[in-house]
Design an enzyme around this catalytic site. Structure first.
Site, short mmCIF file in Angstrom:
data_model
loop_
_atom_site.label_atom_id
_atom_site.label_comp_id
_atom_site.label_asym_id
_atom_site.label_seq_id
_atom_site.Cartn_x
_atom_site.Cartn_y
_atom_site.Cartn_z
N GLU A 146 -10.70 6.07 2.37
CA GLU A 146 -11.58 5.07 2.98
C GLU A 146 -10.69 3.96 3.50
O GLU A 146 -9.59 3.75 2.98
CB GLU A 146 -12.54 4.51 1.93
CG GLU A 146 -12.00 3.34 1.08
CD GLU A 146 -10.81 3.69 0.17
OE1 GLU A 146 -10.57 4.89 -0.07
OE2 GLU A 146 -10.11 2.76 -0.28
N SER A 157 2.25 -9.71 -0.40
CA SER A 157 1.81 -8.32 -0.44
C SER A 157 2.05 -7.58 0.87
O SER A 157 2.21 -6.37 0.88
CB SER A 157 0.33 -8.24 -0.82
OG SER A 157 -0.45 -9.08 0.01
N LYS A 201 0.82 -1.21 0.00
CA LYS A 201 0.00 0.00 0.00
C LYS A 201 0.86 1.27 0.00
O LYS A 201 0.44 2.30 -0.49
CB LYS A 201 -0.94 -0.01 1.19
CG LYS A 201 -1.99 -1.12 1.06
CD LYS A 201 -3.21 -0.85 1.89
CE LYS A 201 -4.37 -1.71 1.46
NZ LYS A 201 -4.11 -3.16 1.65
#
Ligand SMILES: *Cc1c(COP(=O)(O)O)cnc(C)c1O
Length: 408
Positions: free
Chosen positions: A108, A376, A86
């Site tokens: 969000e 990830s 991210k």
């Protein structure tokens, strides 16, 4: 004029009239950044000095021996700052915000990972930050709320609808429409209206570019199959994009939850329980009923628990370029335990979906085949969930003692 992009029949930009000029401004800033080599240089510079790029590629020697089939390599997005891929997206969008001269970001978040990443980026760049989070998620993810607030973000608990991620997205969109002059909405994945699917995929493509170079250096050839978990689709788009033009099989792994037919999963493309619809500003496969009401979804991994999916991946499913599979909660926990035990790697529950599917296929592959798994994120954050799921007695005792200390 805004020319919303489509991927096959999917994508588009179904946005309120009032936001059209804001989207035009964003598309323009994005197109200019893409055409300007100094932007990508600045992007790489900040990720190498502030996060951990290039992230390493690890040969999983013990797992390879254990399964006795293909050689297994792991791309280590878990080593990014804030613990997941991210960081790539939020730092990239942060640089765009600077270019556009805006001073406030909103986001969000479901599990809270994207909220923490955005709040971190805002602290680094000196932006004001508001994070929208469903009330149910605020209660479930209190450690992440703690960090967002320490980082200076204003966390708004959303009490509308089912009080989860999709409701938080709607609220963030409303804020944007009211404050578009100084505010940018940092969408967290490769979904939503144009240009987000393409823009987020572009920032995440750094994963695939590095991974392709690294595997060529280490293994001397391309991987046979590449595995990535799929929530909204950003880490999958990131690693896949390095191999779209190669004869490499790409496998997206969704949250199988309690399995096919259970209704308790978040698999849009593998179980085929979804239908094409338009919601949240774009057209894709949604887990919805015949009236277009969104279904409740379930996964042990909060970050994969989403009703829609990247329109680019939807199109790549239909064209057959990407194969979609699902791993169930139980398969994922088994894969996670095995990976920790055999390699000392701690994948996030989300990432463990990719491991689980790769483990199903590795034994039947040839010894000179190569598997590439995108890790990830890191699983340390999932200690509450993993310890619960494994019913670890010492952990339960620890929590009880903590509660007693607080006088509960
Ligand atoms: C958020 C998250 C995901 C899911 O998001 P994508 O956009 O599908 O990549 C996967 N893994 C981790 C570790 C995450 O934090």
């Amino acid at each position: 004029m805004l020319q919303p992009k489509y991927y096959g029949e999917f994508g588009g930009a179904y946005i309120p009239e009032i936001l059209v000029s804001t989207f035009e401004q964003l598309v323009k800033a994005f197109e200019e950044a893409k055409a300007d080599p100094s932007f990508w240089k600045e992007y790489e510079e900040i990720l190498s000095s502030y996060s951990c790029r290039p992230t390493p590629l690890t040969f999983a020697e013990n797992l390879t021996r254990y399964f006795g089939g293909a050689r297994i390599y792991v791309k280590r997005e878990d080593l990014n700052h804030t613990g997941a891929h991210k960081a790539n997206n939020v730092m990239g969008q942060g640089l765009l915000v600077k270019r556009m001269g805006k001073t406030r970001v909103i986001a969000e978040t479901g599990a809270g990972q994207h909220g923490v990443a955005t709040a971190t980026m805002a602290a680094r760049f000196g932006f004001e930050c508001t994070v929208y989070m469903g009330e149910v998620d605020v209660e479930r993810q209190s450690p992440n709320v703690f960090w967002m607030e320490r980082l200076g973000a204003n966390v708004v608990s959303v009490k509308a609808g089912s009080r989860i991620l999709k409701d938080a997205m709607n609220e963030a969109m409303r804020d944007w429409a009211a404050n578009m002059d100084n505010t940018h909405y940092v969408l967290g994945t490769a979904s939503g209206p144009h240009p987000f699917p393409e823009m987020v995929s572009w920032f995440q493509s750094i994963i695939g570019t590095e991974a392709r170079r690294q595997i060529m250096e280490k293994a001397g050839r391309l991987p046979t199959r590449v595995y990535a978990c799929v929530g909204g689709g950003s880490n999958a788009m990131g690693i896949f994009s390095g191999f779209f033009d190669d004869p490499v099989e790409l496998i997206g792994v969704e949250a199988g939850g309690k399995g096919p037919g259970s209704g308790l999963h978040a698999s849009r493309l593998a179980y085929r329980d979804s239908t094409v619809g338009i919601a949240q500003g774009y057209k894709t496969y949604f887990l919805q009923n015949r009236d277009g009401q969104m279904n409740d979804t379930h996964s042990v991994a909060a970050g994969l628990d989403y009703i829609g999916v990247s329109p680019i991946l939807a199109s790549l499913r239909d064209s057959g370029r990407v194969r979609f599979e699902a791993a169930t909660d139980n398969e994922v926990l088994d894969a996670l335990e095995l990976t920790v035990r055999k390699e000392g790697l701690i994948p996030a529950l989300e990432s463990a979906h990719a491991f689980a599917q790769a483990f199903k296929e590795a034994p039947t592959m040839k010894k000179d085949d190569i598997i590439l798994i995108n890790q990830s994120g890191r699983g340390d954050k999932d200690i509450f969930l993993i310890a619960d799921a494994l019913r670890d007695p010492a952990w339960m005792e620890f929590i009880k003692k903590k509660a007693r200390d607080y006088g509960a």
